[in-house]
Design a protein around this motif. Structure first.
Motif, PDB file in Angstrom:
ATOM      1  N   GLU A   1       0.831  -1.207   0.000  1.00 42.48           N
ATOM      2  CA  GLU A   1       0.000   0.000   0.000  1.00 42.48           C
ATOM      3  C   GLU A   1       0.869   1.263   0.000  1.00 42.48           C
ATOM      4  OE1 GLU A   1      -3.292   1.942   2.938  1.00 42.48           O
ATOM      5  OE2 GLU A   1      -3.401  -0.230   2.614  1.00 42.48           O
ATOM      6  N   GLU A   2       1.944   1.262   0.789  1.00 39.39           N
ATOM      7  CA  GLU A   2       2.874   2.402   0.800  1.00 39.39           C
ATOM      8  C   GLU A   2       3.489   2.613  -0.581  1.00 39.39           C
ATOM      9  OE1 GLU A   2       5.809   1.402   3.702  1.00 39.39           O
ATOM     10  OE2 GLU A   2       4.554   1.988   5.398  1.00 39.39           O
ATOM     11  N   GLU A   3       3.898   1.522  -1.220  1.00 46.80           N
ATOM     12  CA  GLU A   3       4.486   1.621  -2.557  1.00 46.80           C
ATOM     13  C   GLU A   3       3.490   2.230  -3.541  1.00 46.80           C
ATOM     14  OE1 GLU A   3       7.547   0.816  -3.860  1.00 46.80           O
ATOM     15  OE2 GLU A   3       8.369   0.195  -1.931  1.00 46.80           O
ATOM     16  N   ARG A   4       2.258   1.792  -3.477  1.00 47.35           N
ATOM     17  CA  ARG A   4       1.229   2.331  -4.390  1.00 47.35           C
ATOM     18  C   ARG A   4       0.966   3.810  -4.128  1.00 47.35           C
ATOM     19  NH1 ARG A   4      -0.822  -2.910  -3.860  1.00 47.35           N
ATOM     20  NH2 ARG A   4      -0.641  -3.999  -5.833  1.00 47.35           N
ATOM     21  N   ASP A   5       0.983   4.202  -2.861  1.00 48.06           N
ATOM     22  CA  ASP A   5       0.778   5.614  -2.531  1.00 48.06           C
ATOM     23  C   ASP A   5       1.904   6.465  -3.120  1.00 48.06           C
ATOM     24  OD1 ASP A   5      -0.468   7.860  -1.146  1.00 48.06           O
ATOM     25  OD2 ASP A   5       1.260   7.756   0.199  1.00 48.06           O
ATOM     26  N   PHE A   6       3.145   6.029  -2.915  1.00 51.96           N
ATOM     27  CA  PHE A   6       4.267   6.775  -3.489  1.00 51.96           C
ATOM     28  C   PHE A   6       4.207   6.749  -5.014  1.00 51.96           C
ATOM     29  CE2 PHE A   6       6.493   6.596   0.670  1.00 51.96           C
ATOM     30  CZ  PHE A   6       6.867   7.926   0.753  1.00 51.96           C
ATOM     31  N   MET A   7       3.839   5.616  -5.583  1.00 51.42           N
ATOM     32  CA  MET A   7       3.728   5.514  -7.038  1.00 51.42           C
ATOM     33  C   MET A   7       2.745   6.559  -7.563  1.00 51.42           C
ATOM     34  SD  MET A   7       2.470   2.300  -9.384  1.00 51.42           S
ATOM     35  CE  MET A   7       0.769   2.468  -8.845  1.00 51.42           C
ATOM     36  N   ASN A   8       1.604   6.694  -6.912  1.00 52.16           N
ATOM     37  CA  ASN A   8       0.614   7.678  -7.342  1.00 52.16           C
ATOM     38  C   ASN A   8       1.143   9.100  -7.225  1.00 52.16           C
ATOM     39  OD1 ASN A   8      -1.439   5.927  -8.165  1.00 52.16           O
ATOM     40  ND2 ASN A   8      -2.127   5.650  -6.057  1.00 52.16           N
ATOM     41  N   GLN A   9       1.906   9.374  -6.180  1.00 55.61           N
ATOM     42  CA  GLN A   9       2.503  10.704  -6.032  1.00 55.61           C
ATOM     43  C   GLN A   9       3.505  10.984  -7.155  1.00 55.61           C
ATOM     44  OE1 GLN A   9       3.606  11.932  -1.937  1.00 55.61           O
ATOM     45  NE2 GLN A   9       2.720   9.956  -1.336  1.00 55.61           N
ATOM     46  N   PHE A  10       4.302   9.987  -7.509  1.00 52.40           N
ATOM     47  CA  PHE A  10       5.268  10.167  -8.596  1.00 52.40           C
ATOM     48  C   PHE A  10       4.565  10.285  -9.948  1.00 52.40           C
ATOM     49  CE2 PHE A  10       8.385   8.727  -5.469  1.00 52.40           C
ATOM     50  CZ  PHE A  10       9.414   9.633  -5.708  1.00 52.40           C
ATOM     51  N   ILE A  11       3.487   9.532 -10.142  1.00 54.24           N
ATOM     52  CA  ILE A  11       2.698   9.664 -11.370  1.00 54.24           C
ATOM     53  C   ILE A  11       2.182  11.103 -11.493  1.00 54.24           C
ATOM     54  CG2 ILE A  11       0.478   9.053 -12.432  1.00 54.24           C
ATOM     55  CD1 ILE A  11       0.992   6.161 -11.454  1.00 54.24           C
ATOM     56  N   ASN A  12       1.622  11.609 -10.412  1.00 55.39           N
ATOM     57  CA  ASN A  12       1.117  12.982 -10.433  1.00 55.39           C
ATOM     58  C   ASN A  12       2.229  13.989 -10.707  1.00 55.39           C
ATOM     59  OD1 ASN A  12      -1.562  12.252  -9.985  1.00 55.39           O
ATOM     60  ND2 ASN A  12      -1.340  12.362  -7.751  1.00 55.39           N
ATOM     61  N   ARG A  13       3.406  13.724 -10.169  1.00 56.82           N
ATOM     62  CA  ARG A  13       4.524  14.654 -10.385  1.00 56.82           C
ATOM     63  C   ARG A  13       4.964  14.641 -11.848  1.00 56.82           C
ATOM     64  NH1 ARG A  13       5.608  19.337  -9.349  1.00 56.82           N
ATOM     65  NH2 ARG A  13       7.790  19.868  -9.484  1.00 56.82           N
TER      66      ARG A  13
ATOM     67  N   GLY B   1       5.383  15.650 -18.270  1.00 58.13           N
ATOM     68  CA  GLY B   1       5.989  14.437 -18.809  1.00 58.13           C
ATOM     69  C   GLY B   1       4.938  13.475 -19.328  1.00 58.13           C
ATOM     70  N   GLU B   2       5.373  12.571 -20.158  1.00 61.65           N
ATOM     71  CA  GLU B   2       4.484  11.542 -20.701  1.00 61.65           C
ATOM     72  C   GLU B   2       4.576  10.299 -19.828  1.00 61.65           C
ATOM     73  OE1 GLU B   2       4.005   8.744 -24.649  1.00 61.65           O
ATOM     74  OE2 GLU B   2       5.247  10.533 -24.772  1.00 61.65           O
TER      75      GLU B   2
END
Length: 152
Positions: free
Chosen positions: A47-59, A65-66
């Motif tokens: 769950e932590e990994e997915r949360d960070f992943m979503n933050q990086f996607i948003n960034r 970026g594409e």
């Protein structure tokens, strides 16, 4: 923001996606073996990994970026929790060595939002690595069977 910086963020997203699924699958295995504490630990880590992943996607998107859907690296699954801990620790150490060797924060020194996000992510990863090291040290002190019993 350089193309290389966005490319690095994309690599992180791909890795986090893979690692989140990896931790979730390992959690299911641990649960099936009766190790409910390990199941809970690695479900939380996924769950932590997915949360960070979503933050990086948003960034990436904020930076123009594409975003790409990429396939990550395959990882072995383990029936033996100790073998898994050792493998997970090796992965963590490799990741930190790569970061240090390539001084990857340099690309983000003037992008404070990305820099802070990276810093938070790597702090979280360091805490996970230290937890794994502590568990392996504990196994040495109390023995495998006693440690496994604590994970039920």
């Amino acid at each position: 923001m350089t193309k290389e910086a966005v490319s690095y963020l994309q690599k992180l997203v791909t890795t986090m996606n893979t690692q989140a699924t990896y931790h979730q699958m390992q959690a299911r295995i641990f649960g099936a073996l009766g190790f409910s504490k390990l199941e809970t630990k690695y479900d939380g880590h996924a769950e932590e990994e997915r949360d960070f992943m979503n933050q990086f996607i948003n960034r990436i998107l904020d930076l123009g970026g594409e975003l790409k859907m990429e396939v990550g690296q395959s990882e072995p699954l383990f029936q033996n929790p100790i073998d898994y801990l050792k493998h997970d620790l090796d992965l963590s150490r490799e990741g930190f060595a790569f970061l240090k060797a390539n001084n990857l924060f340099e690309d983000f020194k003037t992008d404070y939002a990305t820099y802070d996000l990276l810093k938070a992510y790597y702090k979280d990863e360091e805490e996970d690595m230290l937890w794994t090291e502590a568990q392996l040290d504990l196994i040495e002190l109390i023995g495998v069977q006693n440690w496994l019993t604590q994970q039920l």
